[in-house]
Design a protein around this motif. Structure first.
Motif, PDB file in Angstrom:
ATOM      1  N   CYS A   1       0.709  -1.069  -0.012  1.00 20.70           N
ATOM      2  CA  CYS A   1      -0.083   0.074  -0.070  1.00 20.70           C
ATOM      3  C   CYS A   1       0.765   1.265  -0.101  1.00 20.70           C
ATOM      4  O   CYS A   1       0.664   2.305  -0.867  1.00 20.70           O
ATOM      5  N   ALA A   2       1.821   1.368   0.751  1.00 20.40           N
ATOM      6  CA  ALA A   2       2.841   2.491   0.949  1.00 20.40           C
ATOM      7  C   ALA A   2       3.598   2.733  -0.295  1.00 20.40           C
ATOM      8  O   ALA A   2       3.604   3.963  -1.046  1.00 20.40           O
ATOM      9  N   ALA A   3       3.729   1.608  -1.165  1.00 22.80           N
ATOM     10  CA  ALA A   3       4.463   1.771  -2.589  1.00 22.80           C
ATOM     11  C   ALA A   3       3.557   2.394  -3.648  1.00 22.80           C
ATOM     12  O   ALA A   3       3.824   3.095  -4.279  1.00 22.80           O
ATOM     13  N   LEU A   4       2.277   1.831  -3.449  1.00 22.40           N
ATOM     14  CA  LEU A   4       1.324   2.374  -4.360  1.00 22.40           C
ATOM     15  C   LEU A   4       0.982   3.663  -4.019  1.00 22.40           C
ATOM     16  O   LEU A   4       0.909   4.821  -5.208  1.00 22.40           O
ATOM     17  N   ARG A   5       0.995   4.282  -2.985  1.00 22.97           N
ATOM     18  CA  ARG A   5       0.667   5.723  -2.502  1.00 22.97           C
ATOM     19  C   ARG A   5       1.738   6.454  -3.148  1.00 22.97           C
ATOM     20  O   ARG A   5       1.647   7.583  -3.537  1.00 22.97           O
ATOM     21  N   ASP A   6       2.853   6.078  -2.935  1.00 18.19           N
ATOM     22  CA  ASP A   6       4.047   6.882  -3.121  1.00 18.19           C
ATOM     23  C   ASP A   6       4.174   7.221  -4.872  1.00 18.19           C
ATOM     24  O   ASP A   6       4.740   8.124  -5.187  1.00 18.19           O
ATOM     25  N   ARG A   7       3.385   6.470  -5.491  1.00 19.04           N
ATOM     26  CA  ARG A   7       3.469   6.413  -6.792  1.00 19.04           C
ATOM     27  C   ARG A   7       2.306   7.035  -7.514  1.00 19.04           C
ATOM     28  O   ARG A   7       1.970   6.844  -8.623  1.00 19.04           O
ATOM     29  N   GLY A   8       1.617   7.666  -6.415  1.00 13.07           N
ATOM     30  CA  GLY A   8       0.174   8.375  -6.910  1.00 13.07           C
ATOM     31  C   GLY A   8      -0.982   7.664  -7.127  1.00 13.07           C
ATOM     32  O   GLY A   8      -1.936   7.906  -7.748  1.00 13.07           O
ATOM     33  N   LEU A   9      -0.804   6.245  -6.721  1.00 14.49           N
ATOM     34  CA  LEU A   9      -1.873   5.286  -7.154  1.00 14.49           C
ATOM     35  C   LEU A   9      -2.926   5.038  -6.125  1.00 14.49           C
ATOM     36  O   LEU A   9      -2.554   5.036  -4.841  1.00 14.49           O
ATOM     37  N   SER A  10      -4.332   5.121  -6.184  1.00 15.40           N
ATOM     38  CA  SER A  10      -5.223   4.976  -5.328  1.00 15.40           C
ATOM     39  C   SER A  10      -5.554   3.681  -5.054  1.00 15.40           C
ATOM     40  O   SER A  10      -5.587   2.551  -5.920  1.00 15.40           O
ATOM     41  N   ILE A  11      -6.151   3.375  -3.669  1.00 16.20           N
ATOM     42  CA  ILE A  11      -6.303   1.832  -3.200  1.00 16.20           C
ATOM     43  C   ILE A  11      -7.762   2.112  -2.971  1.00 16.20           C
ATOM     44  O   ILE A  11      -8.193   2.709  -2.040  1.00 16.20           O
ATOM     45  N   PRO A  12      -8.745   1.272  -3.402  1.00 14.05           N
ATOM     46  CA  PRO A  12      -8.336   0.334  -4.568  1.00 14.05           C
ATOM     47  C   PRO A  12      -8.907   1.000  -6.058  1.00 14.05           C
ATOM     48  O   PRO A  12      -9.064   0.115  -6.819  1.00 14.05           O
ATOM     49  N   GLY A  13      -9.016   2.130  -6.034  1.00 15.39           N
ATOM     50  CA  GLY A  13      -9.448   2.946  -7.184  1.00 15.39           C
ATOM     51  C   GLY A  13      -8.582   2.445  -8.497  1.00 15.39           C
ATOM     52  O   GLY A  13      -8.883   2.018  -9.489  1.00 15.39           O
ATOM     53  N   ASP A  14      -7.211   2.296  -8.421  1.00 18.75           N
ATOM     54  CA  ASP A  14      -6.378   2.087  -9.214  1.00 18.75           C
ATOM     55  C   ASP A  14      -5.798   0.578  -9.146  1.00 18.75           C
ATOM     56  O   ASP A  14      -5.782  -0.156 -10.171  1.00 18.75           O
ATOM     57  N   VAL A  15      -5.592   0.226  -7.915  1.00 18.62           N
ATOM     58  CA  VAL A  15      -5.046  -1.191  -7.729  1.00 18.62           C
ATOM     59  C   VAL A  15      -5.460  -1.632  -6.295  1.00 18.62           C
ATOM     60  O   VAL A  15      -5.565  -1.012  -5.471  1.00 18.62           O
ATOM     61  N   SER A  16      -6.330  -2.801  -6.333  1.00 15.44           N
ATOM     62  CA  SER A  16      -6.656  -3.451  -5.296  1.00 15.44           C
ATOM     63  C   SER A  16      -5.547  -4.305  -4.456  1.00 15.44           C
ATOM     64  O   SER A  16      -4.429  -4.527  -5.058  1.00 15.44           O
ATOM     65  N   VAL A  17      -5.566  -4.254  -3.309  1.00 17.89           N
ATOM     66  CA  VAL A  17      -4.651  -4.836  -2.319  1.00 17.89           C
ATOM     67  C   VAL A  17      -5.338  -5.946  -1.274  1.00 17.89           C
ATOM     68  O   VAL A  17      -6.260  -5.475  -0.781  1.00 17.89           O
ATOM     69  N   ALA A  18      -4.772  -7.134  -1.081  1.00 19.21           N
ATOM     70  CA  ALA A  18      -5.251  -8.040  -0.203  1.00 19.21           C
ATOM     71  C   ALA A  18      -4.163  -8.697   0.731  1.00 19.21           C
ATOM     72  O   ALA A  18      -2.951  -8.842   0.024  1.00 19.21           O
ATOM     73  N   GLY A  19      -4.226  -8.725   1.881  1.00 24.70           N
ATOM     74  CA  GLY A  19      -3.157  -9.634   2.601  1.00 24.70           C
ATOM     75  C   GLY A  19      -3.546 -11.017   3.162  1.00 24.70           C
ATOM     76  O   GLY A  19      -4.718 -11.615   2.474  1.00 24.70           O
ATOM     77  N   PHE A  20      -3.198 -11.310   4.123  1.00 24.67           N
ATOM     78  CA  PHE A  20      -3.494 -12.768   4.732  1.00 24.67           C
ATOM     79  C   PHE A  20      -3.164 -12.833   6.341  1.00 24.67           C
ATOM     80  O   PHE A  20      -2.166 -12.379   6.537  1.00 24.67           O
ATOM     81  N   ASP A  21      -3.846 -13.333   7.133  1.00 29.31           N
ATOM     82  CA  ASP A  21      -3.760 -13.509   8.562  1.00 29.31           C
ATOM     83  C   ASP A  21      -4.819 -12.844   9.412  1.00 29.31           C
ATOM     84  O   ASP A  21      -5.235 -13.204  10.435  1.00 29.31           O
ATOM     85  N   ASP A  22      -5.293 -11.587   8.896  1.00 26.95           N
ATOM     86  CA  ASP A  22      -6.065 -10.683   9.612  1.00 26.95           C
ATOM     87  C   ASP A  22      -5.538 -10.387  10.945  1.00 26.95           C
ATOM     88  O   ASP A  22      -6.118 -10.490  11.948  1.00 26.95           O
ATOM     89  N   LEU A  23      -4.443  -9.743  10.674  1.00 25.01           N
ATOM     90  CA  LEU A  23      -3.551  -9.158  12.094  1.00 25.01           C
ATOM     91  C   LEU A  23      -4.379  -8.081  12.643  1.00 25.01           C
ATOM     92  O   LEU A  23      -5.115  -7.293  11.928  1.00 25.01           O
ATOM     93  N   PRO A  24      -4.258  -7.679  13.915  1.00 26.24           N
ATOM     94  CA  PRO A  24      -4.881  -6.428  14.403  1.00 26.24           C
ATOM     95  C   PRO A  24      -5.063  -5.238  13.729  1.00 26.24           C
ATOM     96  O   PRO A  24      -6.180  -4.513  13.801  1.00 26.24           O
ATOM     97  N   PHE A  25      -3.901  -4.761  13.082  1.00 29.06           N
ATOM     98  CA  PHE A  25      -4.055  -3.347  12.470  1.00 29.06           C
ATOM     99  C   PHE A  25      -4.671  -3.646  11.383  1.00 29.06           C
ATOM    100  O   PHE A  25      -4.939  -2.341  10.600  1.00 29.06           O
ATOM    101  N   SER A  26      -5.177  -4.505  10.765  1.00 30.54           N
ATOM    102  CA  SER A  26      -5.658  -4.786   9.352  1.00 30.54           C
ATOM    103  C   SER A  26      -7.033  -3.927   9.280  1.00 30.54           C
ATOM    104  O   SER A  26      -7.310  -3.145   8.163  1.00 30.54           O
ATOM    105  N   VAL A  27      -7.844  -3.919  10.343  1.00 27.54           N
ATOM    106  CA  VAL A  27      -8.878  -3.198  10.301  1.00 27.54           C
ATOM    107  C   VAL A  27      -8.821  -1.743  10.276  1.00 27.54           C
ATOM    108  O   VAL A  27      -9.545  -0.830   9.958  1.00 27.54           O
TER     109      VAL A  27
END
Length: 351
Positions: free
Chosen positions: A272-298
């Motif tokens: 997400c940080a790399a996408l934002r630094d390149r001016g791309l929106s999430i999820p407007g330009d690129v969707s991102v998905a993770g794994f584990d559902d760690l507490p900070f995810s929400v």
């Protein structure tokens, strides 16, 4: 066959009295001699026995919990839950709690074996191994042999979030709680495909870990069933920097990517940080998905679509299994399901 102190002495080419002095630390011994004795102890897998040992009972009040990285919430949550369950359920020989010790391997296979040896020497009541294992036949054989020796001495063995040891390790009698990483990854990619994504990059974990392989297999299976081409895949550590650097490279390899799947939620933060630094929106330009559902995810912005693993529940169950406070699952294996949690970081690809 039981290894005796005399066997160690013969291997180290010293007297049994010298071996005893080295192990008890009650008499000065030359450094070179001490090193030779300790090497023989390791090679023969010798465990001190008898009244002279400070832990002469079949097992002590010690429970070892092995983790790859205690700073990683994935391991911290499981270890904390296991330790809590052991504290609630475990009564030691003197009527107190069992002593649960977290052993941080740093992902080192050598360190993992060293901790198992130390726990064997301390006659641990139980050993819990968490997280994926190294994809190396020699290391797996060494770990299996070590666990077999522990089990023979009365130590309970529990695998939490780790695949079974294999058919040749039935004599270990380990209780295994295995996360269904393949199914979770498959369903996550199916979610992206259902939104219309066809150009999906993948930031995988270390190539030599079972967790990495299983999650990548699930991702590829979903693509294959859907008839979708596989996008670029890059491997790296399970950390934020890996996600950032890999995303920069993924965009270079395929600037038209519309989605990125990350090996875990920490890696997804870097994506997400790399996408934002390149001016791309999430999820407007690129969707991102993770794994584990760690507490900070929400609390990520946007909140992270991910695969939820019941880490706390699995850790607590591992703690109960370690103490014998809960019956082992049928056949010694329980597969723990993974659930896709859809949040704001995924949406339909841009037109």
């Amino acid at each position: 066959m039981t290894v005796t102190l005399a066997d160690v002495a013969a291997r180290a080419r010293v007297s049994p009295a010298t071996v005893s002095r080295v192990l008890n630390g009650n008499y000065p011994v030359a450094a070179a001699t001490r090193e030779r004795v300790l090497r023989a102890v390791d090679e023969l897998d010798y465990v001190p026995n008898g009244p002279a040992s400070s832990l002469a009972a079949a097992t002590s009040d010690l429970v070892g919990i092995l983790v790859n990285d205690i700073a990683d919430p994935f391991f911290g949550i499981m270890a904390g839950a296991a330790q809590g369950a052991i504290g609630e359920s475990g009564a030691g020989r003197a009527g107190g709690e069992k002593l649960a010790v977290v052993c941080n391997t740093g992902g080192s296979p050598e360190r993992e074996l060293t901790y198992l040896t130390l726990l064997q020497r301390q006659r641990a009541a139980a050993v819990i191994l968490t997280g994926g294992s190294l994809e190396d036949d020699a290391h797996l054989a060494a770990v299996t042999a070590k666990l077999a020796r522990l089990a023979e001495a009365g130590t309970r063995v529990v695998l939490c979030g780790r695949p079974p040891l294999g058919a040749d390790a039935e004599h270990v009698g380990a209780a295994t709680l295995a996360f269904d990483n393949r199914a979770g990854a498959r369903r996550l990619t199916e979610h992206l495909l259902s939104l219309g994504h066809r150009r999906i990059g993948y930031v995988a974990g270390p190539a030599d870990r079972t967790t990495t392989r299983h999650r990548l297999e699930g991702h590829r299976e979903a693509l294959r069933v859907a008839g979708a081409a596989e996008g670029p895949t890059l491997h790296g550590p399970y950390d934020r920097a890996s996600g950032y650097d890999a995303t920069v490279e993924l965009l270079r390899l395929d600037p038209a990517l519309t989605a990125v799947v990350a090996a875990n939620d920490t890696v997804a933060l870097g994506v997400c940080a790399a996408l934002r630094d390149r001016g791309l929106s999430i999820p407007g330009d690129v969707s991102v998905a993770g794994f584990d559902d760690l507490p900070f995810s929400v609390d990520a912005v946007p909140a992270l679509t991910t695969v939820r693993l019941p880490l706390h529940e699995a850790g607590a169950r591992a703690g109960r299994l370690a103490l014998g406070a809960e019956a082992a699952p049928p056949g010694g294996l329980a597969t723990i399901p993974a659930e896709v949690v859809v949040r704001g970081s995924t949406g339909r690809p841009p037109e």
